[in-house]
Design a protein around this motif. Structure first.
Motif, PDB file in Angstrom:
ATOM      1  N   GLU A   1     -33.098  -9.620  63.675  1.00 56.52           N
ATOM      2  CA  GLU A   1     -33.557  -9.818  62.296  1.00 56.52           C
ATOM      3  C   GLU A   1     -33.443 -11.529  61.982  1.00 56.52           C
ATOM      4  N   GLN A   2     -33.087 -12.346  62.806  1.00 54.10           N
ATOM      5  CA  GLN A   2     -33.124 -13.719  62.557  1.00 54.10           C
ATOM      6  C   GLN A   2     -33.861 -14.561  63.307  1.00 54.10           C
ATOM      7  N   VAL A   3     -34.356 -14.071  64.440  1.00 54.66           N
ATOM      8  CA  VAL A   3     -35.289 -14.997  65.311  1.00 54.66           C
ATOM      9  C   VAL A   3     -36.505 -14.167  65.605  1.00 54.66           C
ATOM     10  N   THR A   4     -37.506 -14.998  65.492  1.00 54.82           N
ATOM     11  CA  THR A   4     -38.914 -14.540  65.478  1.00 54.82           C
ATOM     12  C   THR A   4     -39.815 -15.570  66.653  1.00 54.82           C
ATOM     13  N   LEU A   5     -40.406 -14.879  67.654  1.00 49.08           N
ATOM     14  CA  LEU A   5     -41.430 -15.774  68.591  1.00 49.08           C
ATOM     15  C   LEU A   5     -42.636 -15.393  68.259  1.00 49.08           C
TER      16      LEU A   5
ATOM     17  N   SER B   1     -36.050 -19.235  63.350  1.00 52.18           N
ATOM     18  CA  SER B   1     -34.837 -18.400  62.870  1.00 52.18           C
ATOM     19  C   SER B   1     -34.385 -18.814  61.834  1.00 52.18           C
ATOM     20  N   ARG B   2     -33.620 -17.922  61.063  1.00 41.35           N
ATOM     21  CA  ARG B   2     -33.119 -18.129  59.922  1.00 41.35           C
ATOM     22  C   ARG B   2     -31.335 -17.768  60.129  1.00 41.35           C
ATOM     23  N   VAL B   3     -30.472 -18.581  59.492  1.00 43.19           N
ATOM     24  CA  VAL B   3     -29.199 -18.260  59.539  1.00 43.19           C
ATOM     25  C   VAL B   3     -28.556 -18.488  58.293  1.00 43.19           C
ATOM     26  N   GLY B   4     -28.372 -17.436  57.206  1.00 37.07           N
ATOM     27  CA  GLY B   4     -27.939 -18.065  56.000  1.00 37.07           C
ATOM     28  C   GLY B   4     -29.126 -18.564  55.313  1.00 37.07           C
TER      29      GLY B   4
ATOM     30  N   LEU C   1     -29.134 -26.032  49.026  1.00 37.37           N
ATOM     31  CA  LEU C   1     -27.663 -25.780  48.611  1.00 37.37           C
ATOM     32  C   LEU C   1     -27.589 -25.753  47.247  1.00 37.37           C
ATOM     33  N   PRO C   2     -26.714 -24.751  46.635  1.00 37.01           N
ATOM     34  CA  PRO C   2     -26.740 -24.740  45.065  1.00 37.01           C
ATOM     35  C   PRO C   2     -25.780 -25.527  44.942  1.00 37.01           C
TER      36      PRO C   2
END
Length: 340
Positions: free
Chosen positions: A39-43, A63-66, A94-95
């Protein structure tokens, strides 16, 4: 033309662009494939084949983390000596408060063939309140051309449900660059009248060494079965006062049904200092292919090469018109149409 296959975890797209006459475009085929490792990493792999100059290809890892996105890529070496370059990037938002957010990013590029690298970083602050959006930011780079800085800012304010005003500016300096750009604009959208206008100044490296002041004004008046449009554009190269050029255009379309219309247009371009002028006209038919999408076929008997995107060669032409607003997909008020 294009074809795609999309079924998790695989995405594959193949597209081909083919010039249908003269000009500077080359026939190009692009193949891209992405595989979601989780769900977080795409090649991903992308290969672009220009049938005249050769291949350019890249391998990517995203990739996406948070709220943070990471990206890495390697441009494969090409037959023309391009590529063989590694790229890395990271972005996050960042809010700060309910109305204020900060965007941060960093990047690094390394050319393995030239043994030369470049790093960059940037930050933006965005403020959003009812009827107002403002943003300011900067980007800095360091590489073979030295240290470079870009500063930018903009504001957009909605004075009413119909009228919005905008202003933005950008300055770049260092790394062999010294340029400035500023613009003011408005957008008006009423029940029967739509209008857009802007004034733009560009100087230095952002203008290719030819400082320019330009303006554009466009308006449309529409009723249930017809619409008329007009516009006025100007351009002045500030190093050449005699270059002042003005262009006007007028046109209209009658819609026989919600899916078909016939129209005509005329344009005129004049440069007062030289007395030179150019005129163009055309007849066209429009067919609604999809919601918000119109395909227009026309004929220009004399040709016209003017300011902005008003270029049309002599002879037949095709144009794609898109309408993108809250009415697309049935989200708007009842009775509204998506005619361009």
């Amino acid at each position: 033309v294009g074809v795609g296959y999309h079924r998790a975890p695989v995405d594959v797209d193949v597209t081909h662009s083919q010039p249908l006459g003269g000009g500077t475009l080359d026939p190009t085929t692009t193949v891209s494939a992405r595989y979601a490792l989780n769900e977080q990493v795409t090649l991903g792999v992308t290969d672009q084949l220009n049938w005249r100059t050769g291949n350019t290809a890249a391998i990517t890892l995203d990739s996406r983390v948070g709220a943070t996105n990471y990206a890495a890529a390697y441009d494969l070496p090409g037959s023309g000596g391009q590529g063989n370059r590694a790229r890395f990037g990271v972005t996050t938002t960042l809010p700060v408060s309910d109305q204020l957010s900060a965007g941060l990013r960093g990047s690094a590029t390394y050319d393995l063939g030239a043994a030369q690298g470049e790093v960059g970083a940037g930050a933006d602050l965005t403020y959003k309140a009812e009827g107002l959006t403002a943003a300011a930011g900067t980007d800095v780079t360091a590489g073979g051309k030295g240290f470079g800085v870009v500063l930018r800012g903009g504001v957009s304010g909605q004075l009413s449900d119909q009228l919005t005003l905008t202003a933005d500016g950008l300055v770049e300096f260092g790394a062999g660059k010294n340029g400035q750009r500023a613009a003011l604009g408005y957008a008006y959208r009423g029940a029967a009248v739509n209008s857009l206008g802007s004034v733009r100044y560009v100087n230095g490296t952002l203008a290719g060494g030819a400082p320019e002041l330009s303006s554009t004004l466009a308006a449309e008046y529409r009723q249930a079965n017809w619409a008329v449009r007009g516009g006025l554009d100007t351009r002045t190269l500030l190093n050449d006062p005699g270059s002042f050029t003005i262009q006007g255009n007028v046109g209209g379309t009658y819609y026989f049904t919600d899916y078909f219309g016939l129209g005509a247009w005329g344009r005129a371009l004049v440069q007062p200092s030289t007395g030179q002028s150019q005129y163009g006209m055309g007849l066209e038919a429009s067919v609604r292919a999809l919601p918000g999408t119109w395909l227009t076929a026309g004929y220009n008997p004399v040709g016209f090469s003017g300011l902005g995107n008003t270029y049309t060669r002599q002879g037949a032409y095709l144009r794609l018109d898109l309408t993108l607003d809250e009415t697309l997909g049935g989200l708007g008020s009842a009775g509204q149409t998506d005619r361009p």
